[in-house]
Design a protein around this motif. Structure first.
Motif, PDB file in Angstrom:
ATOM      1  N   PHE A  57       0.857  -1.149  -0.099  1.00  0.00           N
ATOM      2  CA  PHE A  57       0.109  -0.005   0.098  1.00  0.00           C
ATOM      3  C   PHE A  57       0.916   1.253  -0.198  1.00  0.00           C
ATOM      4  O   PHE A  57       1.816   1.285   0.648  1.00  0.00           O
ATOM      5  N   VAL A  58       0.399   2.246  -0.689  1.00  0.00           N
ATOM      6  CA  VAL A  58       1.294   3.277  -0.782  1.00  0.00           C
ATOM      7  C   VAL A  58       0.529   4.893  -0.651  1.00  0.00           C
ATOM      8  O   VAL A  58      -0.592   4.866  -1.452  1.00  0.00           O
ATOM      9  N   GLY A  59       0.852   5.465   0.028  1.00  0.00           N
ATOM     10  CA  GLY A  59       0.126   6.846   0.055  1.00  0.00           C
ATOM     11  C   GLY A  59       0.576   7.990  -0.751  1.00  0.00           C
ATOM     12  O   GLY A  59       1.432   7.620  -1.147  1.00  0.00           O
ATOM     13  N   SER A  60       0.093   8.995  -0.656  1.00  0.00           N
ATOM     14  CA  SER A  60       0.718  10.302  -1.451  1.00  0.00           C
ATOM     15  C   SER A  60       0.477  11.666  -0.868  1.00  0.00           C
ATOM     16  O   SER A  60      -0.419  11.635   0.252  1.00  0.00           O
ATOM     17  N   PRO A  91      -2.816  12.225   2.178  1.00  0.00           N
ATOM     18  CA  PRO A  91      -2.835  10.834   2.742  1.00  0.00           C
ATOM     19  C   PRO A  91      -1.535  10.250   2.708  1.00  0.00           C
ATOM     20  O   PRO A  91      -1.318   9.471   1.990  1.00  0.00           O
ATOM     21  N   SER A  92      -0.457  10.791   3.175  1.00  0.00           N
ATOM     22  CA  SER A  92       0.962  10.548   2.933  1.00  0.00           C
ATOM     23  C   SER A  92       1.206   9.506   3.849  1.00  0.00           C
ATOM     24  O   SER A  92       2.080   8.532   3.389  1.00  0.00           O
ATOM     25  N   GLY A  93       0.594   9.246   4.919  1.00  0.00           N
ATOM     26  CA  GLY A  93       0.928   8.353   6.027  1.00  0.00           C
ATOM     27  C   GLY A  93      -0.080   7.000   6.107  1.00  0.00           C
ATOM     28  O   GLY A  93      -1.332   7.122   5.847  1.00  0.00           O
ATOM     29  N   LEU A  94       0.484   5.744   5.895  1.00  0.00           N
ATOM     30  CA  LEU A  94      -0.259   4.602   5.907  1.00  0.00           C
ATOM     31  C   LEU A  94       0.281   3.701   7.082  1.00  0.00           C
ATOM     32  O   LEU A  94       1.619   3.659   7.396  1.00  0.00           O
ATOM     33  N   ALA A  95      -0.398   2.883   7.381  1.00  0.00           N
ATOM     34  CA  ALA A  95       0.235   1.895   8.415  1.00  0.00           C
ATOM     35  C   ALA A  95      -0.803   0.699   8.209  1.00  0.00           C
ATOM     36  O   ALA A  95      -2.114   0.612   7.826  1.00  0.00           O
TER      37      ALA A  95
END
Length: 365
Positions: A57-60, A91-95
């Motif tokens: 999964f990748v944010g931007s 939505p840069s951050g993902l976990a």
């Protein structure tokens, strides 16, 4: 709420529409290491998160999208890209945690439950937390779950240099059950990367130094949290003892926790990771890899590389380049953002300028 447009998925062949091959032959790595494309055309790729079934999964940030990349034949190249969400607020951050994807907008945290089980269908997102400041300056996030099961979230300073009230200029942790937050670190200008020491469990983080103090001041920092609520100096003290020319508070400045390592001025240190895989040589075990996004307001550009920090009993033994070549003279063709390890021990590197994800591996032979 996230845009409903994300329901209209696009399963795309990532490599088919590549306009021009990126010059990976310019990347210099230690002997035995190699770099290749994992995915192209990932607009403004920022933080990555690895699903239990291998989905990347990748944010931007600028693009406002969240992507799911699928390597269906296990050849370490993503064959398809699914747009999980679009039109979000940076939505840069993902976990990824307990089967669910967590997405951090500037002011909200969303959860996509059991997402790998439903792809290509996207589950209805659940609002987890909505009490973060909605200021975009340093508002984009890097998030991760700690060994304590809490979600760690940075809140950057809403300025280049200023005094601000908490939770600005801090790192906090969120209890998903109670929705309560605790300040983990104060005086943190803008952290966009952190990880937990594999042996001590302590939080280590990168922090970007302020601008407009010249080409060589102050350095970006690598910091270590040894006590909850420690103060790391901003905006009064930078690095170990550099007093800010605009803001003075001796009492708070005396609380400054010096950095473990100064990383260089304006290098824009972002994602960092303790390497814990088995593919790289043994000497890389528990070393730190740091992505340096690169300078934007310096006379001569610096950064645009991956750096390696070797520790000895939590003391820095060496600090040296690991991957270079995104900067050629004063021209850059890529800007590394985040680093994530795959299950085989190789690493992925995101690049929000070249819209790419790279894979770096080591050949033991």
């Amino acid at each position: 709420m996230p845009s409903k447009n994300f329901i209209l998925l696009s399963l795309l062949l990532i490599f088919a529409n590549s306009v021009e091959a990126l010059p990976l032959d310019k990347i210099k790595l230690p002997q035995g290491f190699s770099i290749e494309m994992y995915a192209e055309n990932i607009e403004n790729a920022r933080q990555m998160a690895l699903g239990d079934n291998g989905t990347v999964f990748v944010g931007s940030r600028k693009a406002g999208n969240v992507y799911a990349l699928i390597d269906s034949n296990n050849d370490f190249k993503a064959e398809s890209k699914i747009i999980v969400a679009s039109n979000l607020f940076m939505p840069s951050g993902l976990a990824f945690h307990d089967g669910s994807l967590y997405v951090a907008e500037v002011d909200k945290i969303w959860r996509y439950p059991n997402i790998e089980k439903t792809l290509p269908q996207i589950p209805t997102p659940e609002l987890v937390y909505s009490k973060l400041p909605n200021i975009s300056h340093h508002g984009w996030k890097f998030i991760t779950f700690g060994p304590d099961g809490k979600l760690y979230i940075p809140v950057g300073a809403p300025c280049n240099i200023c005094e601000s009230e908490l939770p600005f200029a801090s790192i906090l942790k969120l209890d998903l059950e109670t929705k309560q937050t605790v300040i983990v670190a104060k005086g943190v200008r803008n952290s966009v990367g952190f990880d937990f020491h594999p042996q001590t469990g302590e939080l280590w983080f990168t922090d970007n130094g302020r601008d407009m103090m010249g080409d060589n001041l102050p350095d970006d920092e690598l910091n270590r949290v040894t006590q909850p609520g420690q103060h790391f100096g901003f905006p009064y003290i930078h690095n170990t003892n550099i007093a800010d020319p605009e803001y003075r508070n001796v009492q708070i400045a005396n609380l400054n926790t010096p950095p473990v390592l100064t990383l260089g001025a304006h290098v824009a240190a972002l994602g960092m990771m303790f390497y814990q895989g088995q593919q790289f040589p043994e000497s890389y075990q528990n070393t730190i890899l740091i992505a340096q996004h690169g300078s934007w307001n310096r006379s001569n550009k610096v950064g645009y590389r991956l750096m390696l920090v070797v520790l000895d009993n939590n003391q820095v033994k060496s600090y040296k380049p690991f991957a270079t070549g995104w900067l050629q003279g004063e021209e850059s063709w890529g800007r590394p953002v985040d680093i994530m390890m795959l299950d085989d021990g190789s690493i992925l590197v995101s690049d929000d300028f070249a819209d790419a994800i790279y894979r770096i591996s080591y050949d033991k032979s």
